[in-house]
Design a protein around this motif. Structure first.
Motif, PDB file in Angstrom:
ATOM      1  N   MET A  86       0.831  -1.215   0.000  1.00 49.27           N
ATOM      2  CA  MET A  86       0.000   0.000   0.000  1.00 49.27           C
ATOM      3  C   MET A  86       0.863   1.262   0.000  1.00 49.27           C
ATOM      4  O   MET A  86       0.592   2.206  -0.735  1.00 49.27           O
ATOM      5  N   MET A  99       3.670   1.659  -1.245  1.00 44.97           N
ATOM      6  CA  MET A  99       4.285   1.821  -2.563  1.00 44.97           C
ATOM      7  C   MET A  99       3.245   1.997  -3.672  1.00 44.97           C
ATOM      8  O   MET A  99       3.543   1.897  -4.848  1.00 44.97           O
ATOM      9  N   GLY A 100       1.985   2.229  -3.281  1.00 45.37           N
ATOM     10  CA  GLY A 100       0.988   2.664  -4.264  1.00 45.37           C
ATOM     11  C   GLY A 100       0.008   1.627  -4.767  1.00 45.37           C
ATOM     12  O   GLY A 100      -0.865   1.940  -5.570  1.00 45.37           O
ATOM     13  N   ARG A 101       0.132   0.361  -4.320  1.00 45.60           N
ATOM     14  CA  ARG A 101      -0.854  -0.612  -4.754  1.00 45.60           C
ATOM     15  C   ARG A 101      -2.197  -0.267  -4.126  1.00 45.60           C
ATOM     16  O   ARG A 101      -2.240   0.363  -3.091  1.00 45.60           O
ATOM     17  N   PRO A 102      -3.319  -0.677  -4.734  1.00 49.01           N
ATOM     18  CA  PRO A 102      -3.436  -1.391  -6.014  1.00 49.01           C
ATOM     19  C   PRO A 102      -3.056  -0.506  -7.211  1.00 49.01           C
ATOM     20  O   PRO A 102      -3.192   0.699  -7.133  1.00 49.01           O
TER      21      PRO A 102
END
Lengths: 433, 433
Positions: free
Chosen positions: A72, A74-77
């Motif tokens: 999360m 690092m930007g997921r999803p």
């Protein structure tokens, strides 16, 4: 009109999907070559968790809370995007979607496995991970992941790439890892190769050997690999699981799903959760693996036991292979130049679930440029292979009038590979085969 | 825990916010220098729509449907991200958010103005846009926008940058524009400069003159600028309006808002909708503009009438300026080397609404590396300036114990600027001043 489908952070999957639980036939086990015990070496080199996952048969494996949180952070999803402009340009009745794995901070899907590998290493008290990198995507991702988890990282980068791609070295330095041009003076293997030929350009085989040697000789060091192995495929399935949710929101059933294939990890990650449905008889989606004609592992290789590296350091794996001494021509898609292929992807191809296809380099760059001019994003050379097949499928639909839904995994951006595009425009690009 | 706040495509703003409607004092008009009529030249060079918007006084201006759709196609709205890992690393009670304008396909906020400028040009029958580019972000964005709208694009890139940054040329080729190293043989100005000095390294002033000359001498050609002017600031306000919605969702009131400032466009875009509230007495947010110590326009320049270019080709604008003959040292943040500043940003600074601050190059790169190691994304050199100030503010909160909410505009990624980081690590980077 649909533009993009974003999921919220809490929709990052809570489990990885393990394809080993649902294979139509059992996966042949790795084996030692005569008179050697590479399996024992593997057990020394990898983390316990990595090895456990390599042979796990549970259908779903819980993603540790800390790993999920880092996904999360690092930007997921990652977004799913409808390629409206490309459809319009191609004048096709097909609907084209692409999953933006380039939206990762390191620009590709590789962080999906780098984070858990660094996490498990840290948890087991490992002080440093070693790895090799060819094109540089994996080395970049592991560098960041190790830095996030607070362990050291050493990357052996094939010397010719190291010299050609100074920006890859620069970005790995930003993430605080140590990068060495391989062959290096750090290891016995490296020194031996250099003694024989001080100008040796390096190879993935030598780089693997250097990285593994460090792990075998130092208890606090473990080795990490970014593709091919089952546990790497497992980690990547966050892509396909998110994709399922996103396609449900878009109310789409994919007719064709496409990914490029080098070692198999972005293909596995995006397609395995859908291949499960097909094996269970609940889908008739067509799955296409796209590889370079310069390294036609799935289309022209043999399905047999072979080493994972060129030196015979790893156990023998049952997979499609061009032979462990195969040296692919120097195409720009460095991530697709591997002689072998994930054993699971190989088996699913052998059994007819995945349809392999090879494409020429220049056609791929042309497709990549068409994509960039319409959708804005410049694809990595590897990703242009998936785009080429996607455009071909969309043009078939134009001929037949079929309104197929085509879903492609956009594995990475090409910001650090613009020289390849330059050689296309300059007319110096070769098709290699 | 908040990780990122995404808006759906249909939440792209329907209007641009026009700061001119709410300024605390009127903006001084552009004027001609003695004996010349640069305003007439400007009227010939720009599109009608651009000029209309330059002097418009409506508070909100409708974004044309086609422009709004292209914003969506290119991935807007951009995400707002909470910098949890950076907060943790700094051990600060402050909350840090950043708006990811790097998520644009061209890697910066510049596309927000490039799309409408290309759209209006197309609508007015213009066949080709010309522009200049220094660092390359604007030239890249305009190349893509022109390609999307089906008009030609010619970019004059300062020769020294053109030679230093081949990847910028490569990406503009991908987007199908013509790029020339300036001074070039294409224009009278270029030929004259080359006649005097065949080895002239180029300057933004010469590049502007070349691009404008083409527009003045060809009816079907118009000139386009990526910063400074009011209509560019206007277009960028999609950033700040999205940000307002996202901060409402996060239930945050910003205490401090930070952006770097070269010509002023990313600062204007992200901050103007919030400065409106402050002018109206509904907020006491602190607004910080961060510039390089090597080009301290707002902190050390004078607020006076000056030319926008070094050749005195443009009308005189009332703005903070270091003098139109100022040549900034060659820092890596090429986008922040402009001698002047947006007249609106200048006025708001003069009136005390924006607090300027200058920072040193090496400190900025250090801050950029800290950011990348914690949040993954490698910032553009320009963006590191905003990060440096953000970290400083967060550390102040650590001292005072204040739980401030700090919001930064992350204007662009550094994938095409990794050489700057390399010089930092090699120890060859200078502070320039």
């Amino acid at each position: 009109m649909t533009y993009k489908i974003e999921l919220s952070s809490d929709e990052v999957p809570k489990q990885w999907y393990n394809m080993l639980a649902d294979l139509p036939v059992p996966l042949p086990a790795p084996k030692n070559s005569e008179g050697k015990d590479q399996i024992a070496a593997l057990q020394l080199a990898f983390t316990k968790a990595g090895l456990e996952q390599e042979f796990a048969t549970d259908r779903y494996i819980t993603i540790p809370k800390e790993v999920r949180e880092l996904y999360m952070e690092m930007g997921r999803p990652s977004p799913l995007v409808r390629a409206n402009k490309l459809e319009e340009y191609l004048n096709t009745p097909a609907k084209i979607y692409f999953k933006r794995e380039d939206s990762s901070p390191t620009g590709s899907h590789k962080l999906n496995s780098a984070i858990p590998q660094a996490y498990f290493a840290k948890k087991e008290g490992v002080e440093r991970l070693t790895t090799e990198t060819g094109a540089g995507q994996w080395g970049t991702a592991l560098s960041l992941a190790c830095n996030l988890l607070g362990i050291d990282c050493t990357v052996y980068m094939v010397k010719v790439s190291f010299n050609q791609k100074p920006d890859r070295k620069n970005i790995m330095h930003i993430y605080d890892s140590d990068i060495y041009a391989s062959p290096s003076e750090n290891t016995k293997v490296g020194r031996q190769v250099l003694a024989e030929n001080p100008d040796h350009p390096g190879s993935l085989g030598v780089a693997i050997s250097e990285a593994m040697e460090e792990a075998l000789e130092n208890e606090e060091v473990k080795y990490s690999l970014g593709s091919v192995l089952n546990h790497v495929m497992l980690h990547q399935t966050v892509i396909g699981q998110e994709l399922k949710t996103q396609l449900e929101i878009a109310e789409e059933e994919p007719d064709v799903m496409i990914a490029c294939a080098g070692g198999g990890s972005n293909l596995a990650g995006s397609l395995f959760p859908f291949i499960k449905d097909k094996i269970e008889g609940n889908s008739d989606t067509q799955f296409i693996a796209v590889e370079p004609s310069a390294c036609p592992t799935l289309t022209e290789g043999t399905y047999d036991y072979d080493f994972g590296d060129s030196n015979g350091f790893t156990p023998m794996l049952k997979m499609f292979t061009l032979g462990h001494d195969f040296v692919a021509p120097s195409v720009h898609a460095g991530g697709l130049r591997y002689h072998g292929m994930s054993p699971i992807v190989s088996l699913l191809t052998k059994e007819g679930y995945i349809e392999p296809r090879s494409v020429h380099q220049k056609d791929c760059f042309e497709a990549g440029i068409t994509f960039a001019r319409n959708q804005g994003i410049v694809p990595a050379p590897e990703t242009t292979h998936a785009i080429k097949a996607t455009i071909d499928e969309a043009l078939k639909c134009k001929e037949t009038g079929e309104e197929k839904t085509i879903v492609m995994n956009f594995s990475g951006h090409g910001m650090l590979d613009l020289k390849g595009y330059a050689s296309y425009f300059e007319g110096t690009m070769q098709n290699a085969k």
